[in-house]
Design a protein around this motif. Structure first.
Motif, PDB file in Angstrom:
ATOM      1  N   SER A 233      -6.338   1.576   4.542  1.00  0.00           N
ATOM      2  CA  SER A 233      -6.976   0.970   3.458  1.00  0.00           C
ATOM      3  C   SER A 233      -7.335   1.539   2.292  1.00  0.00           C
ATOM      4  CB  SER A 233      -8.184   0.090   3.930  1.00  0.00           C
ATOM      5  OG  SER A 233      -9.178   1.011   4.104  1.00  0.00           O
ATOM      6  N   LEU A 234      -7.514   3.013   2.373  1.00  0.00           N
ATOM      7  CA  LEU A 234      -7.699   3.792   1.169  1.00  0.00           C
ATOM      8  C   LEU A 234      -6.605   3.782   0.376  1.00  0.00           C
ATOM      9  CD1 LEU A 234      -9.182   6.866   3.210  1.00  0.00           C
ATOM     10  CD2 LEU A 234     -10.379   4.780   2.224  1.00  0.00           C
ATOM     11  N   SER A 235      -5.615   4.071   0.685  1.00  0.00           N
ATOM     12  CA  SER A 235      -4.070   4.063  -0.092  1.00  0.00           C
ATOM     13  C   SER A 235      -3.909   2.693  -0.658  1.00  0.00           C
ATOM     14  CB  SER A 235      -3.128   4.635   0.619  1.00  0.00           C
ATOM     15  OG  SER A 235      -3.113   6.120   0.768  1.00  0.00           O
ATOM     16  N   LEU A 236      -4.044   1.676   0.364  1.00  0.00           N
ATOM     17  CA  LEU A 236      -3.366   0.407  -0.066  1.00  0.00           C
ATOM     18  C   LEU A 236      -4.317  -0.659  -0.660  1.00  0.00           C
ATOM     19  CD1 LEU A 236      -1.796  -0.647   3.341  1.00  0.00           C
ATOM     20  CD2 LEU A 236      -0.665   0.639   1.366  1.00  0.00           C
ATOM     21  N   ALA A 264      -0.229   3.814  -7.380  1.00  0.00           N
ATOM     22  CA  ALA A 264      -1.471   3.993  -6.665  1.00  0.00           C
ATOM     23  C   ALA A 264      -1.625   3.065  -5.370  1.00  0.00           C
ATOM     24  CB  ALA A 264      -2.799   3.297  -7.365  1.00  0.00           C
ATOM     25  N   ALA A 265      -0.695   1.806  -5.213  1.00  0.00           N
ATOM     26  CA  ALA A 265      -0.489   1.003  -4.280  1.00  0.00           C
ATOM     27  C   ALA A 265       0.566   1.517  -2.989  1.00  0.00           C
ATOM     28  CB  ALA A 265      -0.096  -0.413  -4.853  1.00  0.00           C
ATOM     29  N   MET A 266       0.960   2.816  -3.243  1.00  0.00           N
ATOM     30  CA  MET A 266       2.027   3.173  -2.234  1.00  0.00           C
ATOM     31  C   MET A 266       1.368   3.681  -0.887  1.00  0.00           C
ATOM     32  SD  MET A 266       4.786   2.505  -3.367  1.00  0.00           S
ATOM     33  CE  MET A 266       4.243   1.054  -4.394  1.00  0.00           C
ATOM     34  N   ALA A 267       1.753   3.467   0.216  1.00  0.00           N
ATOM     35  CA  ALA A 267       1.346   4.016   1.396  1.00  0.00           C
ATOM     36  C   ALA A 267       1.446   5.475   1.361  1.00  0.00           C
ATOM     37  CB  ALA A 267       2.044   3.699   2.468  1.00  0.00           C
ATOM     38  N   ALA A 293       0.658   1.787   7.332  1.00  0.00           N
ATOM     39  CA  ALA A 293       0.458   1.637   5.980  1.00  0.00           C
ATOM     40  C   ALA A 293       1.762   1.227   5.413  1.00  0.00           C
ATOM     41  CB  ALA A 293      -0.140   2.742   5.366  1.00  0.00           C
ATOM     42  N   THR A 294       3.013   2.080   5.739  1.00  0.00           N
ATOM     43  CA  THR A 294       4.096   1.782   5.147  1.00  0.00           C
ATOM     44  C   THR A 294       4.560   0.348   5.475  1.00  0.00           C
ATOM     45  OG1 THR A 294       4.871   4.054   5.315  1.00  0.00           O
ATOM     46  CG2 THR A 294       6.550   2.399   4.983  1.00  0.00           C
ATOM     47  N   GLY A 295       4.524   0.069   6.815  1.00  0.00           N
ATOM     48  CA  GLY A 295       4.699  -1.524   6.950  1.00  0.00           C
ATOM     49  C   GLY A 295       3.870  -2.642   6.247  1.00  0.00           C
ATOM     50  N   LEU A 296       2.459  -2.440   6.109  1.00  0.00           N
ATOM     51  CA  LEU A 296       1.778  -3.087   5.772  1.00  0.00           C
ATOM     52  C   LEU A 296       1.945  -3.347   4.110  1.00  0.00           C
ATOM     53  CD1 LEU A 296      -1.710  -2.285   7.462  1.00  0.00           C
ATOM     54  CD2 LEU A 296      -0.384  -4.419   7.715  1.00  0.00           C
ATOM     55  N   SER A 297       2.179  -1.948   3.423  1.00  0.00           N
ATOM     56  CA  SER A 297       2.668  -2.102   2.086  1.00  0.00           C
ATOM     57  C   SER A 297       3.504  -3.214   1.534  1.00  0.00           C
ATOM     58  CB  SER A 297       3.062  -0.385   1.583  1.00  0.00           C
ATOM     59  OG  SER A 297       4.253  -0.312   2.276  1.00  0.00           O
ATOM     60  N   ILE A 298       4.352  -3.534   2.536  1.00  0.00           N
ATOM     61  CA  ILE A 298       5.397  -4.554   1.837  1.00  0.00           C
ATOM     62  C   ILE A 298       4.417  -5.983   1.468  1.00  0.00           C
ATOM     63  CG2 ILE A 298       6.969  -6.392   2.911  1.00  0.00           C
ATOM     64  CD1 ILE A 298       7.723  -4.466   5.035  1.00  0.00           C
ATOM     65  N   LEU A 299       3.440  -6.100   2.271  1.00  0.00           N
ATOM     66  CA  LEU A 299       2.579  -7.476   1.721  1.00  0.00           C
ATOM     67  C   LEU A 299       1.637  -6.937   0.619  1.00  0.00           C
ATOM     68  CD1 LEU A 299       1.523  -8.963   5.027  1.00  0.00           C
ATOM     69  CD2 LEU A 299       3.189  -9.554   3.370  1.00  0.00           C
ATOM     70  N   THR A 300       0.978  -5.540   0.410  1.00  0.00           N
ATOM     71  CA  THR A 300       0.218  -5.095  -0.427  1.00  0.00           C
ATOM     72  C   THR A 300       0.965  -5.048  -1.851  1.00  0.00           C
ATOM     73  OG1 THR A 300       0.192  -3.039   0.186  1.00  0.00           O
ATOM     74  CG2 THR A 300      -1.525  -4.384   1.073  1.00  0.00           C
TER      75      THR A 300
END
Length: 309
Positions: A233-236, A264-267, A293-300
């Protein structure tokens, strides 16, 4: 939905091809490592060299852009450091690794292709400005913090040498430094050398994305899931929210704001695991954060593309 289909999914499909190839044993770990060594030690340093050597340094380095991005990065590091120690009771060394994951975003392997697909190749200038300082800045903070903690009782005079050695053994930093040297001296690059570098640059991002997929196979979501989600969550979330808020308050022009927030939004990048592995601390959490985080970053990322002007 258009941004998800046209901008984000093609990038992650290439990562998925690499993941599938390694998962089905079409490539072994040695071959995947070879791809990543090629991109991280040769192709991407060439990409960064080309970009930095041709930047208009006087016009490109806007303090508002850099403060917006790096204030968020520092906030991620501090939150990870304090959270690791206070919330999860981890050793200080582990907590530094948590903080490094909140500090080091995957600006090149994810940030550049996402930005290029979303806004076109002409929109990348501000990304390269951020990237030009990213590895030296992050390694400077991470290595300094770790060496201070680990060198209890050792003379302080040995610290600068350790930090510089760790930083300048990184090929990305060398590529950036050489790019600055060529830019500042206005050194004329021979045409044949420029064309050779261009060939290397064309291979950098697609091969890196494919190799990243292969690398992610070995990063299993193991360890304290609460810690993994917290660090992710810190990165995303934390980093892009702070960057967007500061960029808006500073009245950053549209293209600069886009670059700052997308970066800034990158995993967290694979380098966060490399850092943890280098010191032998928080390796399971760091590896799991890279994957999750790489997987979750698709949505963020999809969300931020909808928010940005």
């Amino acid at each position: 939905m258009g941004a998800l289909v046209n901008v984000i999914l093609p990038v992650f499909i290439v990562i998925g091809f690499g993941y599938l190839a390694r998962w089905r044993s079409l490539l072994d770990d040695g071959q995947v490592d070879g791809l990543m060594r090629f991109t991280q030690n040769f192709a991407i340093p060439c990409l960064l060299f080309n970009a930095i050597s041709s930047l208009d340094l006087a016009a490109s380095y806007d303090w508002r852009l850099l403060v917006s991005f790096y204030a968020g990065a520092i906030a991620g590091f501090v939150a990870g450091l304090v959270g690791g120690r206070v919330l999860f009771g981890r050793a200080w060394e582990d907590s530094v690794a948590f903080g490094f994951s909140g500090l080091f975003s995957n600006l090149v392997l994810l940030g550049l292709p996402i930005m290029e697909r979303a806004y076109g190749p002409d929109a990348l200038m501000n990304n390269f400005v951020i990237i030009s300082m990213h590895a030296p800045f992050c390694y400077g903070i991470g290595v300094t913090a770790m060496e201070i903690i680990r060198s209890r009782g050792e003379p302080a005079r040995t610290l600068p040498l350790k930090v510089l050695k760790a930083m300048f053994s990184n090929a990305l930093i060398l590529g950036i430094a050489l790019g600055f040297a060529v830019n500042v001296t206005n050194f004329p690059m021979p045409t044949v050398l420029s064309e050779a570098l261009d060939l290397m640059v064309r291979a950098a991002l697609p091969v890196a994305l494919f190799g990243l997929g292969g690398v992610l196979v070995r990063y299993k979501p193991q360890g304290d899931m609460r810690a993994i989600l917290f660090v992710s969550s810190l990165s995303l979330v934390l980093h892009p929210v702070i960057t967007y808020g500061l960029g808006t308050a500073f009245a950053l022009e549209r293209d600069a704001l886009r670059s700052a927030v997308i970066c800034a939004a990158m995993a967290p990048g694979v380098n966060t695991y490399v850092f943890a592995n280098m010191y032998g601390v928080a390796k399971r959490v760091s590896a799991s954060v890279v994957l999750m985080a790489t997987g979750l970053s698709i949505l963020t990322i999809w969300g931020w593309l909808a928010v940005l002007p």
